[in-house]
Write a protein that holds these residues in place. Structure first.
Motif, PDB file in Angstrom:
ATOM      1  N   ALA A  45     -27.270   9.292  28.029  1.00  0.00           N
ATOM      2  CA  ALA A  45     -26.835   8.078  27.338  1.00  0.00           C
ATOM      3  C   ALA A  45     -27.415   6.834  28.012  1.00  0.00           C
ATOM      4  O   ALA A  45     -27.671   6.839  29.220  1.00  0.00           O
ATOM      5  N   PRO A  46     -27.625   5.754  27.258  1.00  0.00           N
ATOM      6  CA  PRO A  46     -28.142   4.517  27.867  1.00  0.00           C
ATOM      7  C   PRO A  46     -27.291   4.039  29.034  1.00  0.00           C
ATOM      8  O   PRO A  46     -27.802   3.561  30.041  1.00  0.00           O
ATOM      9  N   SER A  47     -25.970   4.159  28.884  1.00  0.00           N
ATOM     10  CA  SER A  47     -25.047   3.862  29.994  1.00  0.00           C
ATOM     11  C   SER A  47     -24.141   5.062  30.168  1.00  0.00           C
ATOM     12  O   SER A  47     -23.297   5.352  29.311  1.00  0.00           O
ATOM     13  N   PHE A  48     -24.309   5.762  31.269  1.00  0.00           N
ATOM     14  CA  PHE A  48     -23.479   6.934  31.535  1.00  0.00           C
ATOM     15  C   PHE A  48     -22.013   6.527  31.647  1.00  0.00           C
ATOM     16  O   PHE A  48     -21.136   7.176  31.088  1.00  0.00           O
ATOM     17  N   HIS A  49     -21.734   5.441  32.342  1.00  0.00           N
ATOM     18  CA  HIS A  49     -20.353   4.988  32.514  1.00  0.00           C
ATOM     19  C   HIS A  49     -19.688   4.722  31.165  1.00  0.00           C
ATOM     20  O   HIS A  49     -18.563   5.171  30.905  1.00  0.00           O
ATOM     21  N   THR A  50     -20.365   4.012  30.287  1.00  0.00           N
ATOM     22  CA  THR A  50     -19.805   3.704  28.971  1.00  0.00           C
ATOM     23  C   THR A  50     -19.557   4.975  28.179  1.00  0.00           C
ATOM     24  O   THR A  50     -18.514   5.129  27.520  1.00  0.00           O
ATOM     25  N   ALA A  51     -20.500   5.910  28.240  1.00  0.00           N
ATOM     26  CA  ALA A  51     -20.360   7.172  27.511  1.00  0.00           C
ATOM     27  C   ALA A  51     -19.191   7.992  28.043  1.00  0.00           C
ATOM     28  O   ALA A  51     -18.449   8.614  27.276  1.00  0.00           O
ATOM     29  N   LEU A 158     -29.800  15.167  37.137  1.00  0.00           N
ATOM     30  CA  LEU A 158     -29.399  13.864  36.627  1.00  0.00           C
ATOM     31  C   LEU A 158     -30.571  12.887  36.583  1.00  0.00           C
ATOM     32  O   LEU A 158     -31.329  12.775  37.549  1.00  0.00           O
ATOM     33  N   PRO A 159     -30.709  12.152  35.493  1.00  0.00           N
ATOM     34  CA  PRO A 159     -31.701  11.074  35.460  1.00  0.00           C
ATOM     35  C   PRO A 159     -31.361  10.032  36.526  1.00  0.00           C
ATOM     36  O   PRO A 159     -30.192   9.761  36.796  1.00  0.00           O
ATOM     37  N   SER A 164     -28.507   5.034  39.592  1.00  0.00           N
ATOM     38  CA  SER A 164     -28.765   3.611  39.863  1.00  0.00           C
ATOM     39  C   SER A 164     -27.942   2.664  38.983  1.00  0.00           C
ATOM     40  O   SER A 164     -28.046   1.442  39.126  1.00  0.00           O
ATOM     41  N   GLU A 165     -27.111   3.193  38.087  1.00  0.00           N
ATOM     42  CA  GLU A 165     -26.314   2.333  37.210  1.00  0.00           C
ATOM     43  C   GLU A 165     -25.228   1.610  38.008  1.00  0.00           C
ATOM     44  O   GLU A 165     -24.423   2.236  38.713  1.00  0.00           O
ATOM     45  N   VAL A 166     -25.186   0.296  37.880  1.00  0.00           N
ATOM     46  CA  VAL A 166     -24.154  -0.503  38.531  1.00  0.00           C
ATOM     47  C   VAL A 166     -22.860  -0.385  37.727  1.00  0.00           C
ATOM     48  O   VAL A 166     -22.844  -0.625  36.512  1.00  0.00           O
TER      49      VAL A 166
END
Length: 228
Positions: A45-51, A158-159, A164-166
């Motif tokens: 997903a573009p944002s793992f946290h959001t998903a 993992l990508p 690296s997602e903040v």
């Protein structure tokens, strides 16, 4: 215990939902309705946290009363707690990393550990978790070969964008009761930090995958820690 207690189990993004296969029936036999969040389909997903937060809302039929995260899932528990929106919620960090809002997984690491993690990246992806250790050490942790095969089957690479997602600062999870269940010596200092932050802490001298090999013991410790 609430009349319809519900527990949401969140595995580490480095592992799979098979992490919970041994523990789940014990919890169900104890009267819990159990939901398991599968993170594997979300890593692209573009944002793992959001998903992850969106999936947590959909996988629970009604608001859970307890959310349990293992290992690297700990960083996502505040967002999940906000997403599920229960009026009363216990959040359990099971041998888990503590939240690091405002920085990434990679950015939260000490320099030597960050270098070590970078060395496990191939073509923009982390090599699967089982390749990080000697085969013999994993066999020591999960001696039964069939059980070990199930738990380690098809682990994700993992990508780097996941690493690296903040992560954002959580909103309303301040009302949740926070519990830390330490399973292994490797997480002793993390448990001490949790205690300093006001978490309810319980410790056992087992290992990081004790919910796989000692599910009854882990359930007893977990439910004991959740007592009023």
């Amino acid at each position: 215990m609430p009349a319809d207690p519900t527990m949401l189990l969140v595995h580490s993004p480095l592992l799979t939902s098979a992490t919970w296969d041994a523990l789940r029936p014990h919890l169900e036999a104890a009267g819990w309705r159990v939901a398991v969040l599968d993170l594997r389909p979300l890593v692209e997903a573009p944002s793992f946290h959001t998903a992850v937060c969106a999936a947590a809302r959909h996988v629970t039929h009604g608001a859970p009363t307890v959310v349990v995260g293992h290992s690297r899932a700990g960083a996502y528990l505040p967002g999940i707690a906000d997403a599920v929106g229960s009026d009363r919620l216990d959040v359990v960090f099971m041998d888990a990393r503590l939240p690091h809002p405002g920085t990434s997984w990679f950015g939260s690491l000490p320099p030597d550990r960050a270098t070590w993690l970078r060395e496990r990246v191939v073509s923009g992806r982390l090599r699967s978790w089982d390749t990080w250790f000697p085969t013999a050490s994993l066999a020591d942790v999960v001696p039964d070969p069939d059980q070990r095969r199930r738990v380690l089957h098809d682990l994700p690479e993992l990508p780097w964008k996941v690493v690296s997602e903040v992560l954002p600062t959580p909103g309303a999870w301040d009302s949740a009761r926070r519990v830390y269940l330490r399973l292994s010596a490797a997480y002793r200092s993390t448990a001490e930090q949790a205690e300093e932050r006001g978490y309810r802490v319980r410790s056992v001298d087992a290992h990081h995958l004790a919910m796989v090999t000692q599910p009854a013991m882990v359930m007893d410790q977990l439910l004991s820690a959740l007592q009023p």
